[in-house]
Design an enzyme around this catalytic site. Sequence first.
Site, short mmCIF file in Angstrom:
data_model
loop_
_atom_site.label_atom_id
_atom_site.label_comp_id
_atom_site.label_asym_id
_atom_site.label_seq_id
_atom_site.Cartn_x
_atom_site.Cartn_y
_atom_site.Cartn_z
CE LYS A 145 -4.03 -2.21 1.38
NZ LYS A 145 -5.07 -2.46 0.67
CE LYS B 87 -6.18 -8.88 -1.69
NZ LYS B 87 -6.44 -8.32 -0.05
CE LYS C 118 -13.32 -4.51 1.33
NZ LYS C 118 -12.42 -4.16 2.15
P1 ATP Z 1 -8.26 -4.02 0.57
O1 ATP Z 1 -8.12 -4.06 -0.88
O2 ATP Z 1 -9.00 -2.93 0.86
O3 ATP Z 1 -7.11 -4.02 1.07
P2 ATP Z 1 -9.29 -6.52 1.41
O4 ATP Z 1 -10.59 -7.04 0.59
O5 ATP Z 1 -8.15 -7.00 0.87
O6 ATP Z 1 -9.48 -4.89 0.83
P3 ATP Z 1 -10.58 -6.67 3.92
O7 ATP Z 1 -11.93 -6.01 3.28
O8 ATP Z 1 -10.28 -6.25 5.17
O9 ATP Z 1 -9.32 -6.44 2.95
O10 ATP Z 1 -10.61 -8.11 3.75
C1 ATP Z 1 -11.44 -9.11 4.44
C2 ATP Z 1 -11.04 -10.51 4.44
O11 ATP Z 1 -11.28 -10.93 2.95
C3 ATP Z 1 -9.77 -10.70 4.88
O12 ATP Z 1 -9.70 -11.68 5.87
C4 ATP Z 1 -9.10 -10.97 3.54
O13 ATP Z 1 -7.65 -11.95 3.74
C5 ATP Z 1 -10.04 -11.64 2.45
N1 ATP Z 1 -9.90 -11.33 1.20
C6 ATP Z 1 -9.60 -10.11 1.04
N2 ATP Z 1 -9.22 -10.40 -0.58
C7 ATP Z 1 -9.47 -11.83 -0.82
C8 ATP Z 1 -9.40 -12.66 -2.11
N3 ATP Z 1 -9.01 -12.05 -3.15
N4 ATP Z 1 -9.32 -13.94 -1.77
C9 ATP Z 1 -9.67 -14.53 -0.48
N5 ATP Z 1 -9.97 -13.87 0.43
C10 ATP Z 1 -9.60 -12.50 0.35
#
Ligand code: ATP
Length: 329
Positions: free
Chosen positions: A112, A195, A198
């Site tokens: 980030k 990955k 969002k």
């Molecule tokens: P950002 O992109 O804002 O960092 P994020 O989706 O990675 O967002 P969170 O919303 O806090 O972060 O994630 C919530 C949960 O979803 C966490 O446990 C994270 O590991 C899981 N997660 C996020 N993206 C994935 C993915 N592509 N595949 C599987 N699990 C995911």
Amino acid sequence: MAERILTGIKPTGQLTLGNYIGVLKNLKKETERGECFYFIADLHALTLPIEPEVLRQNSIDLACFYLAAGIDTKKANLFLQSSVSAHAELNAIMQNYLYMGELSRMTQFKDKSSKMKESAIGLGLFAYPVLMASDIILYDANIVPVGEDQVQHVELTRDLVNRFNNRYGEVLTLPKYEMRKVGARIMSLSDPSKKMSKSDPKGDIFLKDDLTTIRKKIMSAVTDSGSEVKYDVENKPGISNLLTIYAALKEISIEDAEKEFVNSRYGDFKKAVADVVCNELGAFQEKYRQILESKEYEKVLLEGAARAREVANSTLKRVKKAVGLLNLE
Ligand code: ATP
Ligand code: LTN
């Protein structure tokens, strides 16, 4: 001993199929194992710039998505992180037991912050894992269900707990992460080396996308040369990702998913993946809409925070006593 299960999701943007498969889908089952604490990590959402109104809307949305995942609120406490002030208080204590070196090695921080000017990187982004460790410690959670990208943060929490307990005695509970065997890292549909995320929404399926859009996104997902539907992350990352999505949603192994498509062409395979995703998300979206309209999330969040405060304040007291802070009440 019954388990204590805790996880958080940041209200930073629209939830993706990655969040759903990696975490949300499994939260209902977890309630059979013990008391659960599921929260909206709104303080963590402030670690990157976000508009106040967007944060508010995302938080409501996320509460509805948690509930749409079917969790039984008698066994799972759903709450906003910012409603329980013990998170910030424990954070103030725990920041003294994690070190700059280890924080600067965190992959999420490196990812980030590498996209930002140094002068714009907030202290909160750097210290993110301290607050996350505090979240986990406060509830004596021994199980933390997360996607693969969060494993490093839970490992750091374990280091912190061991360090603290060595110094002060057995005060804190040692947590461990749990990842889904299939689907702990769903990749972008347009670039399967990244990955699905969002905050970097390229090739994402959003949980609020209409079903026609979802179908289109899957049908135009990047695939690989060749024609065989085979799990091979190195040579066939796109197909492997779609196989993972299919297997995770149907709750079968990758091998069994592969067997279903031995004689299929890419087009037929993608259509089958789209059917499964639309089927599951269609029902999920219907529940989400009902919950949003009925506003039942408001009462749930209030009651969840009340129970969370009870548990969190008692841990905070224990920690304060251990380090030598006077509890004069
Ligand atoms: P950002 O992109 O804002 O960092 P994020 O989706 O990675 O967002 P969170 O919303 O806090 O972060 O994630 C919530 C949960 O979803 C966490 O446990 C994270 O590991 C899981 N997660 C996020 N993206 C994935 C993915 N592509 N595949 C599987 N699990 C995911
Ligand atoms: N850091 C996590 C969200 C999060 C979390 C937690 C997950 C905040 N506190 C405690 C598990 C336990 C993320 O970015 N996905």
